[in-house]
Write a protein that holds these residues in place. Sequence first.
Motif, PDB file in Angstrom:
ATOM      1  N   ASP A  60       0.660  -1.170  -0.068  1.00  0.00           N
ATOM      2  CA  ASP A  60       0.031  -0.029  -0.088  1.00  0.00           C
ATOM      3  C   ASP A  60       0.773   1.242  -0.087  1.00  0.00           C
ATOM      4  OD1 ASP A  60      -2.271  -1.442   0.323  1.00  0.00           O
ATOM      5  OD2 ASP A  60      -2.396  -1.591   2.311  1.00  0.00           O
ATOM      6  N   GLU A  61       0.236   2.561  -0.362  1.00  0.00           N
ATOM      7  CA  GLU A  61       0.885   3.580  -0.324  1.00  0.00           C
ATOM      8  C   GLU A  61       0.144   4.375   0.840  1.00  0.00           C
ATOM      9  OE1 GLU A  61       1.225   5.636  -4.065  1.00  0.00           O
ATOM     10  OE2 GLU A  61       2.538   3.988  -4.803  1.00  0.00           O
ATOM     11  N   VAL A  62       1.126   5.256   1.346  1.00  0.00           N
ATOM     12  CA  VAL A  62       0.737   6.167   2.538  1.00  0.00           C
ATOM     13  C   VAL A  62      -0.185   7.301   1.966  1.00  0.00           C
ATOM     14  CG1 VAL A  62       1.249   7.540   4.456  1.00  0.00           C
ATOM     15  CG2 VAL A  62       2.739   5.731   3.942  1.00  0.00           C
ATOM     16  N   PRO A  63      -1.474   7.568   2.252  1.00  0.00           N
ATOM     17  CA  PRO A  63      -2.342   8.584   1.804  1.00  0.00           C
ATOM     18  C   PRO A  63      -1.744   9.968   2.152  1.00  0.00           C
ATOM     19  CG  PRO A  63      -3.350   7.317   3.529  1.00  0.00           C
ATOM     20  CD  PRO A  63      -2.210   6.523   3.532  1.00  0.00           C
ATOM     21  N   PHE A  69      -5.363   5.884   8.776  1.00  0.00           N
ATOM     22  CA  PHE A  69      -4.909   4.838   7.846  1.00  0.00           C
ATOM     23  C   PHE A  69      -4.194   3.552   8.190  1.00  0.00           C
ATOM     24  CE2 PHE A  69      -1.424   7.667   7.778  1.00  0.00           C
ATOM     25  CZ  PHE A  69      -0.085   6.857   7.806  1.00  0.00           C
ATOM     26  N   HIS A  70      -4.293   2.507   7.500  1.00  0.00           N
ATOM     27  CA  HIS A  70      -3.426   1.304   7.690  1.00  0.00           C
ATOM     28  C   HIS A  70      -2.908   1.105   6.335  1.00  0.00           C
ATOM     29  CE1 HIS A  70      -6.136   1.098  11.166  1.00  0.00           C
ATOM     30  NE2 HIS A  70      -5.270   0.074  11.751  1.00  0.00           N
ATOM     31  N   ALA A  71      -1.651   1.100   6.282  1.00  0.00           N
ATOM     32  CA  ALA A  71      -1.015   0.741   5.098  1.00  0.00           C
ATOM     33  C   ALA A  71      -0.011  -0.505   5.053  1.00  0.00           C
ATOM     34  CB  ALA A  71      -0.276   1.862   4.402  1.00  0.00           C
ATOM     35  N   ARG A  72      -0.162  -1.536   4.462  1.00  0.00           N
ATOM     36  CA  ARG A  72       0.547  -2.587   4.362  1.00  0.00           C
ATOM     37  C   ARG A  72       1.661  -2.674   3.541  1.00  0.00           C
ATOM     38  NH1 ARG A  72      -4.186  -5.571   4.899  1.00  0.00           N
ATOM     39  NH2 ARG A  72      -4.488  -6.008   7.116  1.00  0.00           N
ATOM     40  N   SER A  73       2.689  -3.073   4.054  1.00  0.00           N
ATOM     41  CA  SER A  73       4.033  -3.365   3.127  1.00  0.00           C
ATOM     42  C   SER A  73       4.556  -2.212   2.829  1.00  0.00           C
ATOM     43  CB  SER A  73       3.800  -4.526   2.151  1.00  0.00           C
ATOM     44  OG  SER A  73       4.819  -5.512   2.328  1.00  0.00           O
ATOM     45  N   GLY A  92      -1.743   5.168  11.188  1.00  0.00           N
ATOM     46  CA  GLY A  92      -1.415   6.656  11.215  1.00  0.00           C
ATOM     47  C   GLY A  92      -2.582   7.519  11.259  1.00  0.00           C
ATOM     48  N   GLU A  93      -2.107   8.806  11.489  1.00  0.00           N
ATOM     49  CA  GLU A  93      -3.207   9.683  11.135  1.00  0.00           C
ATOM     50  C   GLU A  93      -2.485  10.923  10.994  1.00  0.00           C
ATOM     51  OE1 GLU A  93      -6.247   9.930  14.136  1.00  0.00           O
ATOM     52  OE2 GLU A  93      -7.212  11.535  13.241  1.00  0.00           O
ATOM     53  N   GLY A  94      -2.601  11.650   9.877  1.00  0.00           N
ATOM     54  CA  GLY A  94      -1.671  12.610   9.197  1.00  0.00           C
ATOM     55  C   GLY A  94      -0.347  12.104   9.305  1.00  0.00           C
ATOM     56  N   ASN A  95       0.598  13.242  10.053  1.00  0.00           N
ATOM     57  CA  ASN A  95       1.923  12.583   9.955  1.00  0.00           C
ATOM     58  C   ASN A  95       2.453  11.819  11.187  1.00  0.00           C
ATOM     59  OD1 ASN A  95       2.204  14.480  11.717  1.00  0.00           O
ATOM     60  ND2 ASN A  95       4.161  15.366  10.761  1.00  0.00           N
TER      61      ASN A  95
END
Length: 461
Positions: A60-63, A69-73, A92-95
């Motif tokens: 996944d990419e970080v939005p 968000f939950h981003a894998r790999s 995460g949330e934001g940065n």
Amino acid sequence: MVEGSLDPDNVPLLIPASMLAAFAYCPRLCYIQWVHGEFQDSAETAEGRFQHRWVDANQDEVPDDFQPFHARSVSLTAPQAGVCCRIDLLEGEGNKVTPVEYKRGEAPKTPASLYEPYLIQLAAQCLALQENGFSCQEGMVYFIRSQERLPVKFDVALMDRTKALLATLRNTVERGEMPPPLQSSYRCDRCSLAGICLPDEVNLLREMDAEKGRQGNLESEPKEEKVRMLLPARDDQVPLYVVGQGMTVRKRGERLEVWSHEEGKINEARIREVSKVCLYGGVEITTPATVELMQRGVPVLHFSHGGWFEGICLGMSHKNVELRIKQFQSAGDEMRSLSIARKIISGKIENSRILLLRNDPEVPAGVLDSLGRLAGQAEGALRMQSLLGFEGAAAEIYFGRFGNMLKCSQDFSFQNRNKRPPIDPVNTVLSYLYGILAKELFSTVLAVGFDPYLGFYHQPR
Ligand code: SF4
């Protein structure tokens, strides 16, 4: 330089976080894996990869927005810190983010008992995240079997330790010197690279060198009690033997199948449970099966109808060049070769004495005494030629009594040892078993990374 290994003059700018964790576990393990490009599966690593498979399946990419968000790999690089990583799960949330590292097995009782390599891997991920503009104060280790999470605080001590390890690892690789093995460590007992690293053997040779240096005596040897008792590892895999004219070994998915021209499929085996494939006589093997076995490091051994070992088909050999250099140096050192050969031959003679003692009910005391004396003489032989003489004399005595050890002597008799070709049933069985033994030793020596053609006893002419 060997293909797949690192050039010490050209160390990559980025060190993978997983390699840094391996360095924290054992510097030599990291060096063998990263610099030599060696990897060997154990039951644990295979299980770990299996449990990890769904994490690795997606990337996944970080939005860009500020939603949770939950981003894998998630793959990141950090040139200033000199590290790169693939984060199993980034929440995460934001940065503000938290990296989550997945590990097989069960969680320890408290976060304080977490393994240091896990902390280092997460801290290296934290360095990469911070360099990419994220705020990261804490990570998590998620244990797949117990389905528990344990937090890891990125405090100053952990971050300093991680940076120091990065610098030490880079320096180690630039020097191009493989770190020594751990000393009598529990880590070696479960290490899948023990067969390549050879911790006890390498430590013994290092001690011999150190002893030489101390005494200035070329023939000095270590004291016996310094050698740790070697325990053979439990076999997770077993050999597959295929005997029979017109048989073919094929690959189907994760299995090897044995087919006969007349009867169709007659047997099968899971590839991951096979340690080697031994083919006797006119047995064929397909190219896909051969390639799969080569990729997995499973040797295919060919024998004649009579069990004579003809050759071996193996994938790319080990890149443990230092080991082969050491082997060639030792083989070229007459005194060191003699000292190794003396142990092999005296052990062989002593074993034959014990076999007669246990299995020959009427063995004369004089025979046992002679073998005991020859074992002692072999232990102290001053020349290779004398050693050959002691071995020959012991073999003559041993085979002179061999027939008395046969339990069903009414059906089988043994007069003397004959070979190439053997002319009676007992010698035929002996030759067959010697063929299997030669194959076992040949493939073991190759699997470890030695050159099987250069020994310490029978020297090249
Ligand atoms: S066997 Fe021991 S010394 Fe060798 S790589 Fe494994 S852990 Fe390190």
